[in-house]
Motif scaffolding. Structure first.
Motif, PDB file in Angstrom:
ATOM      1  N   ARG B 190      -2.037 -47.528 -69.294  1.00 43.56           N
ATOM      2  CA  ARG B 190      -0.874 -46.832 -68.749  1.00 43.56           C
ATOM      3  C   ARG B 190      -0.744 -45.423 -69.319  1.00 43.56           C
ATOM      4  O   ARG B 190      -0.441 -44.467 -68.620  1.00 43.56           O
ATOM      5  CB  ARG B 190       0.373 -47.662 -69.077  1.00 43.56           C
ATOM      6  N   LEU B 191      -0.979 -45.311 -70.627  1.00 40.16           N
ATOM      7  CA  LEU B 191      -0.729 -44.044 -71.298  1.00 40.16           C
ATOM      8  C   LEU B 191      -1.870 -43.036 -71.128  1.00 40.16           C
ATOM      9  O   LEU B 191      -1.638 -41.831 -71.113  1.00 40.16           O
ATOM     10  CB  LEU B 191      -0.485 -44.280 -72.791  1.00 40.16           C
ATOM     11  N   HIS B 192      -3.092 -43.532 -71.042  1.00 42.26           N
ATOM     12  CA  HIS B 192      -4.229 -42.603 -71.118  1.00 42.26           C
ATOM     13  C   HIS B 192      -4.989 -42.378 -69.824  1.00 42.26           C
ATOM     14  O   HIS B 192      -5.517 -41.301 -69.603  1.00 42.26           O
ATOM     15  CB  HIS B 192      -5.223 -43.080 -72.174  1.00 42.26           C
ATOM     16  N   ASN B 193      -5.151 -43.395 -69.034  1.00 43.77           N
ATOM     17  CA  ASN B 193      -6.139 -43.261 -67.963  1.00 43.77           C
ATOM     18  C   ASN B 193      -5.563 -43.115 -66.572  1.00 43.77           C
ATOM     19  O   ASN B 193      -6.189 -42.543 -65.702  1.00 43.77           O
ATOM     20  CB  ASN B 193      -7.064 -44.484 -67.971  1.00 43.77           C
ATOM     21  N   LYS B 201      -6.890 -36.334 -57.296  1.00 43.67           N
ATOM     22  CA  LYS B 201      -7.513 -35.380 -56.362  1.00 43.67           C
ATOM     23  C   LYS B 201      -7.443 -33.950 -56.914  1.00 43.67           C
ATOM     24  O   LYS B 201      -8.357 -33.145 -56.724  1.00 43.67           O
ATOM     25  CB  LYS B 201      -6.814 -35.462 -54.999  1.00 43.67           C
ATOM     26  N   MET B 202      -6.349 -33.626 -57.613  1.00 42.68           N
ATOM     27  CA  MET B 202      -6.208 -32.296 -58.206  1.00 42.68           C
ATOM     28  C   MET B 202      -7.281 -32.102 -59.289  1.00 42.68           C
ATOM     29  O   MET B 202      -7.880 -31.023 -59.398  1.00 42.68           O
ATOM     30  CB  MET B 202      -4.809 -32.144 -58.809  1.00 42.68           C
ATOM     31  N   ILE B 237      -0.550 -31.503 -61.692  1.00 41.28           N
ATOM     32  CA  ILE B 237      -1.682 -31.014 -62.497  1.00 41.28           C
ATOM     33  C   ILE B 237      -1.545 -31.653 -63.868  1.00 41.28           C
ATOM     34  O   ILE B 237      -0.708 -31.272 -64.668  1.00 41.28           O
ATOM     35  CB  ILE B 237      -1.677 -29.475 -62.604  1.00 41.28           C
ATOM     36  N   SER B 238      -2.353 -32.684 -64.141  1.00 44.83           N
ATOM     37  CA  SER B 238      -2.160 -33.441 -65.379  1.00 44.83           C
ATOM     38  C   SER B 238      -2.706 -32.653 -66.561  1.00 44.83           C
ATOM     39  O   SER B 238      -3.516 -31.730 -66.422  1.00 44.83           O
ATOM     40  CB  SER B 238      -2.776 -34.832 -65.274  1.00 44.83           C
ATOM     41  N   ASP B 239      -2.209 -33.048 -67.751  1.00 51.27           N
ATOM     42  CA  ASP B 239      -2.493 -32.302 -68.982  1.00 51.27           C
ATOM     43  C   ASP B 239      -3.981 -32.066 -69.215  1.00 51.27           C
ATOM     44  O   ASP B 239      -4.377 -31.103 -69.862  1.00 51.27           O
ATOM     45  CB  ASP B 239      -1.970 -33.077 -70.206  1.00 51.27           C
ATOM     46  N   ASP B 240      -4.800 -32.993 -68.723  1.00 46.13           N
ATOM     47  CA  ASP B 240      -6.214 -32.942 -69.106  1.00 46.13           C
ATOM     48  C   ASP B 240      -7.055 -32.043 -68.206  1.00 46.13           C
ATOM     49  O   ASP B 240      -8.254 -31.946 -68.409  1.00 46.13           O
ATOM     50  CB  ASP B 240      -6.800 -34.360 -69.157  1.00 46.13           C
ATOM     51  N   GLY B 245     -13.138 -28.122 -68.243  1.00 46.58           N
ATOM     52  CA  GLY B 245     -14.049 -27.065 -68.669  1.00 46.58           C
ATOM     53  C   GLY B 245     -14.543 -27.287 -70.085  1.00 46.58           C
ATOM     54  O   GLY B 245     -15.745 -27.299 -70.340  1.00 46.58           O
ATOM     55  N   GLN B 246     -13.615 -27.521 -71.012  1.00 47.83           N
ATOM     56  CA  GLN B 246     -13.982 -27.637 -72.435  1.00 47.83           C
ATOM     57  C   GLN B 246     -14.858 -28.852 -72.723  1.00 47.83           C
ATOM     58  O   GLN B 246     -15.605 -28.859 -73.690  1.00 47.83           O
ATOM     59  CB  GLN B 246     -12.719 -27.697 -73.306  1.00 47.83           C
TER      60      GLN B 246
END
Lengths: 322, 322
Positions: B190-193, B201-202, B237-240, B245-246
């Motif tokens: 729930r928290l991570h994936n 899609k974004m 637009i999720s945090d990750d 890129g990184q």
């Protein structure tokens, strides 16, 4: 931490010459367990050979001990160690198996067949948890490479401490590794997040292809032949691509179709409880289990879509709580 | 585990009425710390109020204790608890601050200004690690919701046990939570994936746009206005996304350009040591720090590309080891 049986510790103290075998296509837990136990036994002045299938995944290639893999084997050993192998058939073995006084199996798979003369089989997050406890019982000093090996094994086999196989012991062991090295942040990044550009682009293509079947919680992703070739072949389809579907909120069943040759698909299925997609794989001569299965397919993709929708609808009819 | 100072434990034993404050835009560590400590104090028959900024992220909304947030406040309290707030200015506070006998700060940020009457500030993976040790010192029984709260706090603030802020204590505490509940697998998922379809899609669109600048280790990603609108706006637009890129092997600097209105970009920059992209953000009136910074931009994207390449080249000229 749970105690290792005395007979296992005694076997490793008493014998001198070891051969380490792992399962085919060795993963982080297999390689990590081999390196930690192999180096631990060497510290006790034992001789250790490794017979391991290559190539090894790029992300695991940083261990120096890998230089000791696959040297000339002896004709006989005191102990052949089967690490992280649920059955002897699943082990990657030399064509002519060297003789051994003892076959010792160290593994964490529920399905382990206890095929050794001695078996140290426990349901843990990773085989390396058992290896770590063995090293402690042998009073071996854990060096940085061994700590990296155990950490690699645990973090890869538990999905970075997220899977249901994690226990209190998993965290106790991981915690103790911080006494050897202050941080595993770079290693974690290397193991979990980094992709080469082709892997990244392949993941993007998989997300782009993601579609939901007929308003049901079924995700379909297709990587066509041209896309796979464009991004360097199937070797660049990273393990987590099938998760793209399953990690989408509302999805219960995912099918990933990889067109490995024009018209030939390798199909990976994933399902959440209570859906059973194993029966689809069996229909096409594939294998796996209820929640993760796979098979090869040539034909009209619509056939697979129909199978997926049937599994979903049949389960819903049987179980009104869905 | 490290001991909590006696004066902190005494303060929490002796006083009866508490108000809990968190930082603005509360994250998993803030919410988890509040719930674990709030419920722990209630178990000792203390009264606890919470004053917390909303909305709370969807993924955190499963805690029942959230129903007790933001009720009518009292005019005065025995103790105002500042949890996970590095400064009082960063705290989300009522317009008229209630009176309090004691301001008690519990926090894990290096930069904490020790602005309380009492300060329990330690550099840990999560503030909830300190909270957990306080609960143990108070002999509180950890229930399942409190265990979920501490786990949520730790796993979100340590990137699922991957960041350099993880210590032996982090794992010891996480391990002990498995004595309360056998698995945190569903919570971890729930928290991570999990992402909703638009977030997924974004992310796919961001990967699709990923390009490398002029053979340098610089990644550029552009989410144009139409794409952002198509997938439900910037909230999806999720945090990750900047990590795409990184996390690409070989990339040292990433710029993510989000076209929030036609022609208006919000720019997020990320860099690996030793590259300093803060100076680019400052040039355009933005902020942040050396490795993560951001700013608003209207103009020709080529200007930003030139800035990124200049930062890279200047650093390379100064430092021959790159």
């Amino acid at each position: 931490m749970k105690k290792i049986p005395d007979e296992i510790v005694a076997c490793l103290k008493e014998n001198e010459e070891y051969l380490i075998l792992l399962h085919q296509k060795p993963d982080g837990d297999a390689i990590g367990s081999a390196i930690a136990l192999g180096k631990g036994l060497k510290q006790l002045n034992k001789s250790v050979d490794y017979y391991i299938e290559t190539p090894i995944e790029d992300k695991l290639l940083f261990f120096e001990e890998i230089d000791c893999f696959n040297r000339q084997l002896k004709e006989s050993y005191d102990v052949i160690l089967f690490l992280d192998c649920s059955s002897s058939g699943f082990a990657y073995s030399p064509q002519t198996m060297p003789k051994a006084k003892v076959k010792l199996v160290i593994d964490h798979h529920k399905s382990n067949a206890h095929y050794g003369d001695l078996n140290c089989v426990e349901i843990t997050g990773a085989t390396a948890e058992i290896v770590y406890r063995i090293l402690k019982a042998l009073a071996v000093e854990i060096d940085e490479e061994m700590a990296d090996a155990v950490f690699t094994a645990i973090t890869t086999d538990t999905g970075s401490f997220q899977f249901s196989n994690v226990t209190n012991d998993t965290h106790i062991i991981a915690g103790e590794l911080y006494k050897v090295k202050p941080s595993y942040a770079n290693l974690s990044k290397r193991l979990h997040n980094q992709k080469n550009m082709d892997q990244m682009k392949m993941t993007g293509a998989a997300i782009h292809s993601l579609e939901i079947l007929d308003s049901m919680p079924i995700a379909l992703m297709v990587l066509d032949y041209d896309t796979i070739v464009k991004y360097g072949g199937t070797i660049n389809i990273s393990d987590d691509v099938a998760n793209v579907g399953q990690n989408t909120i509302g999805v219960a069943i995912t099918a990933l179709l990889k067109e490995v040759r024009p018209g030939d698909y390798r199909v990976s299925l994933r399902a959440k409880f209570p859906f059973d997609i194993h029966k689809i794989a069996l229909k096409y001569g594939g294998g796996g289990h209820e929640r993760a299965a796979g098979f090869n397919f040539r034909g009209d993709i619509q056939e697979i879509k129909d199978d997926l929708m049937e599994v979903y609808q049949t389960q819903c009819e049987q179980d009104e709580t869905i």
